[in-house]
Design an enzyme around this catalytic site. Structure first.
Site, PDB file in Angstrom:
ATOM      1  N   GLU A  54       4.958  14.601 -16.212  1.00  0.00           N
ATOM      2  CA  GLU A  54       4.879  14.791 -17.671  1.00  0.00           C
ATOM      3  C   GLU A  54       3.431  14.686 -18.141  1.00  0.00           C
ATOM      4  OE1 GLU A  54       6.976  12.757 -16.102  1.00  0.00           O
ATOM      5  OE2 GLU A  54       8.876  13.794 -16.456  1.00  0.00           O
TER       6      GLU A  54
ATOM      7  N   SER B 238      -2.987  -0.038 -12.605  1.00  0.00           N
ATOM      8  CA  SER B 238      -1.717  -0.128 -13.343  1.00  0.00           C
ATOM      9  C   SER B 238      -1.326  -1.571 -13.626  1.00  0.00           C
ATOM     10  CB  SER B 238      -0.590   0.527 -12.538  1.00  0.00           C
ATOM     11  OG  SER B 238      -0.922   1.852 -12.225  1.00  0.00           O
TER      12      SER B 238
ATOM     13  N   SER C 206       1.866  11.172 -13.559  1.00  0.00           N
ATOM     14  CA  SER C 206       3.228  11.723 -13.442  1.00  0.00           C
ATOM     15  C   SER C 206       3.257  13.202 -13.854  1.00  0.00           C
ATOM     16  CB  SER C 206       4.183  10.920 -14.332  1.00  0.00           C
ATOM     17  OG  SER C 206       3.884  11.194 -15.687  1.00  0.00           O
TER      18      SER C 206
ATOM     19  N   GLU D  15      -9.198  11.156  -6.951  1.00  0.00           N
ATOM     20  CA  GLU D  15      -7.869  10.873  -6.388  1.00  0.00           C
ATOM     21  C   GLU D  15      -7.010  12.133  -6.355  1.00  0.00           C
ATOM     22  OE1 GLU D  15      -5.662   7.879  -8.498  1.00  0.00           O
ATOM     23  OE2 GLU D  15      -4.274   7.589  -6.849  1.00  0.00           O
TER      24      GLU D  15
ATOM     25  N   SER E  30      -1.061  -0.482  -4.225  1.00  0.00           N
ATOM     26  CA  SER E  30      -0.854  -0.080  -2.830  1.00  0.00           C
ATOM     27  C   SER E  30      -1.768  -0.867  -1.908  1.00  0.00           C
ATOM     28  CB  SER E  30      -1.145   1.413  -2.652  1.00  0.00           C
ATOM     29  OG  SER E  30      -0.262   2.174  -3.424  1.00  0.00           O
TER      30      SER E  30
ATOM     31  N   GLY F 261      -6.763  -1.605  -8.474  1.00  0.00           N
ATOM     32  CA  GLY F 261      -6.097  -2.418  -9.492  1.00  0.00           C
ATOM     33  C   GLY F 261      -6.203  -1.797 -10.874  1.00  0.00           C
TER      34      GLY F 261
HETATM   35  C1  LIG Z   1       3.908   4.958  -4.474  1.00  0.00           C
HETATM   36  C2  LIG Z   1       3.045   4.521  -5.621  1.00  0.00           C
HETATM   37  C3  LIG Z   1       1.814   3.946  -5.366  1.00  0.00           C
HETATM   38  C4  LIG Z   1       1.021   3.500  -6.428  1.00  0.00           C
HETATM   39  N1  LIG Z   1      -0.179   2.908  -6.147  1.00  0.00           N
HETATM   40  C5  LIG Z   1      -0.932   2.433  -7.159  1.00  0.00           C
HETATM   41  C6  LIG Z   1      -2.145   1.723  -6.879  1.00  0.00           C
HETATM   42  O1  LIG Z   1      -2.534   1.531  -5.718  1.00  0.00           O
HETATM   43  N2  LIG Z   1      -2.867   1.231  -7.915  1.00  0.00           N
HETATM   44  C7  LIG Z   1      -2.482   1.417  -9.213  1.00  0.00           C
HETATM   45  O2  LIG Z   1      -3.204   0.994 -10.111  1.00  0.00           O
HETATM   46  N3  LIG Z   1      -1.324   2.070  -9.517  1.00  0.00           N
HETATM   47  C8  LIG Z   1      -0.549   2.569  -8.514  1.00  0.00           C
HETATM   48  N4  LIG Z   1       0.641   3.224  -8.802  1.00  0.00           N
HETATM   49  C9  LIG Z   1       1.096   3.296 -10.177  1.00  0.00           C
HETATM   50  C10 LIG Z   1       1.098   4.683 -10.800  1.00  0.00           C
HETATM   51  O3  LIG Z   1      -0.199   5.121 -11.109  1.00  0.00           O
HETATM   52  C11 LIG Z   1       1.978   4.594 -12.061  1.00  0.00           C
HETATM   53  O4  LIG Z   1       3.302   4.394 -11.610  1.00  0.00           O
HETATM   54  C12 LIG Z   1       1.919   5.824 -12.908  1.00  0.00           C
HETATM   55  O5  LIG Z   1       0.661   5.942 -13.520  1.00  0.00           O
HETATM   56  C13 LIG Z   1       3.017   5.813 -14.006  1.00  0.00           C
HETATM   57  O6  LIG Z   1       2.977   4.618 -14.714  1.00  0.00           O
HETATM   58  P1  LIG Z   1       4.295   3.741 -14.945  1.00  0.00           P
HETATM   59  O7  LIG Z   1       4.938   3.542 -13.610  1.00  0.00           O
HETATM   60  O8  LIG Z   1       3.920   2.543 -15.737  1.00  0.00           O
HETATM   61  O9  LIG Z   1       5.293   4.649 -15.783  1.00  0.00           O
HETATM   62  P2  LIG Z   1       5.210   4.914 -17.351  1.00  0.00           P
HETATM   63  O10 LIG Z   1       3.817   5.252 -17.735  1.00  0.00           O
HETATM   64  O11 LIG Z   1       5.899   3.807 -18.062  1.00  0.00           O
HETATM   65  O12 LIG Z   1       6.079   6.218 -17.456  1.00  0.00           O
HETATM   66  C14 LIG Z   1       7.514   6.215 -17.429  1.00  0.00           C
HETATM   67  C15 LIG Z   1       7.992   7.636 -17.678  1.00  0.00           C
HETATM   68  O13 LIG Z   1       7.556   8.066 -18.976  1.00  0.00           O
HETATM   69  C16 LIG Z   1       6.818   9.295 -18.870  1.00  0.00           C
HETATM   70  N5  LIG Z   1       5.718   9.300 -19.848  1.00  0.00           N
HETATM   71  C17 LIG Z   1       4.813   8.312 -20.062  1.00  0.00           C
HETATM   72  N6  LIG Z   1       3.920   8.691 -20.989  1.00  0.00           N
HETATM   73  C18 LIG Z   1       4.281   9.937 -21.383  1.00  0.00           C
HETATM   74  C19 LIG Z   1       3.747  10.873 -22.350  1.00  0.00           C
HETATM   75  N7  LIG Z   1       2.641  10.605 -23.061  1.00  0.00           N
HETATM   76  N8  LIG Z   1       4.380  12.071 -22.469  1.00  0.00           N
HETATM   77  C20 LIG Z   1       5.481  12.365 -21.741  1.00  0.00           C
HETATM   78  N9  LIG Z   1       6.034  11.517 -20.836  1.00  0.00           N
HETATM   79  C21 LIG Z   1       5.445  10.315 -20.654  1.00  0.00           C
HETATM   80  C22 LIG Z   1       6.278   9.292 -17.462  1.00  0.00           C
HETATM   81  O14 LIG Z   1       6.000  10.599 -17.010  1.00  0.00           O
HETATM   82  C23 LIG Z   1       7.418   8.662 -16.695  1.00  0.00           C
HETATM   83  O15 LIG Z   1       8.394   9.606 -16.394  1.00  0.00           O
HETATM   84  C24 LIG Z   1       1.460   3.677  -7.762  1.00  0.00           C
HETATM   85  C25 LIG Z   1       2.711   4.264  -8.012  1.00  0.00           C
HETATM   86  C26 LIG Z   1       3.494   4.672  -6.964  1.00  0.00           C
HETATM   87  C27 LIG Z   1       4.822   5.307  -7.275  1.00  0.00           C
END
Ligand SMILES: Cc1cc2nc3c(=O)[nH]c(=O)nc-3n(C[C@H](O)[C@H](O)[C@H](O)COP(=O)(O)OP(=O)(O)OC[C@H]3O[C@@H](n4cnc5c(N)ncnc54)[C@H](O)[C@@H]3O)c2cc1C
Length: 408
Positions: A383, A144, A381, A259, A176, A142
């Site tokens: 980036e 995100s 990600s 991780e 997840s 837990g």
């Molecule tokens: C299949 C899957 C399983 C997951 N499982 C878990 C889980 O079990 N537990 C959990 O806690 N989370 C989980 N996640 C969440 C995952 O860790 C987040 O999706 C990830 O950290 C990105 O956060 P966000 O989706 O809020 O995107 P955002 O952080 O909002 O990013 C959106 C876009 O902006 C870009 N961006 C953001 N900040 C910057 C920066 N400083 N510079 C340049 N670009 C930037 C990102 O690269 C991305 O392209 C999972 C995600 C997926 C896809």
């Protein structure tokens, strides 16, 4: 790796095996045991298919543990096998080569377990490690939230001590396997008014209680691997904080390092199996005779060789999860794997655009393509990885907003 005669099937790893003996032992154990009631599990539970044969996969995970194969890397005093890194790699290679099913207990065993060993109190270790090892309790992560993904230090879920217990209120997202988990490790803000990475704590929260609501999120694959999780005055014991209260950021960073490192060991071999499947598909569909596709297939093979060499090199040099090398590896595999899904679709040809069955039953390649879109997002990600490489490997100035608290 040393060479000697492969050994006949034994009960599990035992101390002092050479690498070849270890390989022989896991290979024959898998051949003997991935049979009978477990024969149908070959290949089950991959990306976008986490729902497949779930109960049977739990039974399989328990069988692996009973035979002494898991948790391989944990120290012996904590119930592990203390197997050296090289043999852990061999285990994952053989596991993937045998087509053994995706593990259901990996979040507890591979992420939380090592973090509990590093930060847990003796009571916490006694309470949780055996249940993780025997696959009697499943965990979810837990971290995100709707307003805290890459920028994890923006976590707003609140934890406060009330009536001798932690009371948790807030929302997590993309969690997840929350729908099957018994417990969740929750990054929460436990010091009201604190900012960014200060004042966070890692709370261990039982999922099956009235204050926790799990809502599945339907994904492109039509399945729901992840969920929204709502905490509405959910409760956990005052002693259920991992590390010191207020020191959750350090604990979370440790876990994120794990991780991106050791937990990804088996990947290259699974990738190899997927790649081989695409080559076989190309022969069947005639794509193997197409000059452009042949070139892309050859490029994918080169990419896989580079990936394997880099992974072995960095794991041997720095250990899993260490330094900017982990970010380079994450970037390499995530991009490669996402492109592999695109290649699979092009090799499949027009048929790839049609669902395998009504109403929305996808085949292996369609799932690979669609679930592969997530590779460059989770675990940090692309980036974010590039930002880490720019700052840590190249010494370039950091972004102002990224000075403390970006998921790294
Ligand atoms: C299949 C899957 C399983 C997951 N499982 C878990 C889980 O079990 N537990 C959990 O806690 N989370 C989980 N996640 C969440 C995952 O860790 C987040 O999706 C990830 O950290 C990105 O956060 P966000 O989706 O809020 O995107 P955002 O952080 O909002 O990013 C959106 C876009 O902006 C870009 N961006 C953001 N900040 C910057 C920066 N400083 N510079 C340049 N670009 C930037 C990102 O690269 C991305 O392209 C999972 C995600 C997926 C896809």
């Amino acid at each position: 790796m040393e060479r000697s005669e492969p050994e006949a099937a034994g009960p599990g790893p035992s101390p002092g095996l050479t690498d070849e003996q270890f390989r022989g032992r896991i290979r024959s154990w898998l051949a003997e045991n991935l049979a009978g009631e477990f024969a149908g599990l070959r290949g089950a539970g991959g990306p976008g298919r986490e729902h497949e044969a779930f109960g049977q996969r739990i039974a399989w995970d328990r069988k692996l543990h009973a035979a002494g194969w898991t948790p391989l890397g944990w120290p012996r005093e904590h119930g592990g096998q203390a197997v050296p890194l090289c043999q852990q790699l061999i285990f994952h290679e053989e596991y993937a080569l045998a087509g053994a099913p995706a593990r259901v207990s990996h979040i507890g065993e591979q992420l939380l377990g090592p973090t509990l060993i590093a930060f847990g109190t003796p009571e916490q270790r006694r309470r949780f490690l055996p249940a993780i090892a025997t696959v009697s309790e499943l965990w979810c992560q837990g971290f995100s939230e709707p307003g805290a993904g890459s920028d994890l230090a923006s976590v707003a879920t609140a934890g406060r001590l009330s009536g001798g217990q932690w009371e948790i209120t807030g929302q997590k997202v993309w969690t997840s396997l929350a729908h099957v988990a018994d417990w969740c490790f929750v990054l929460a803000r436990t010091e009201p008014g604190s900012r960014r990475s200060a004042g966070l704590s890692m709370l261990l929260v039982p999922m099956r209680q009235p204050g926790v609501t799990v809502r599945p999120i339907r994904q492109l694959t039509g399945t729901s691997e992840f969920n929204e999780v709502f905490f509405d005055r959910a409760r956990t014991g005052a002693d259920m904080v991992l590390g010191d209260p207020g020191d959750g950021w350090r604990v979370a960073r440790y876990l994120l390092g794990v991780e991106r490192g050791a937990a990804t060991f088996g990947q290259q071999i699974e990738f190899r199996a997927e790649f081989d499947g695409i080559v076989a598909l190309a022969r069947r569909t005639g794509a193997a005779a197409d000059a452009v596709l042949r070139e892309r297939i050859a490029r994918a093979w080169v990419g896989l060789e580079v990936l394997r060499a880099y992974a072995l090199d960095t794991i041997a040099e720095a250990g899993p999860g260490a330094g900017p090398e982990a970010s380079v590896l994450k970037l390499l595999w995530a991009r490669w794997h996402k492109e592999l899904g695109e290649l699979a679709m092009d090799v499949a040809g027009a048929g790839g655009m049609v669902a395998a069955a009504e109403p929305y039953e996808l085949d292996q390649w369609q799932r690979l393509y669609l679930f592969g879109r997530t590779d460059t997002i989770y675990g940090g990600s692309d980036e974010i990885q590039l930002g880490i490489i720019a700052a840590r490997a190249l010494g370039l100035p950091r972004e102002p907003a990224a000075t403390a608290g970006v998921r790294a």
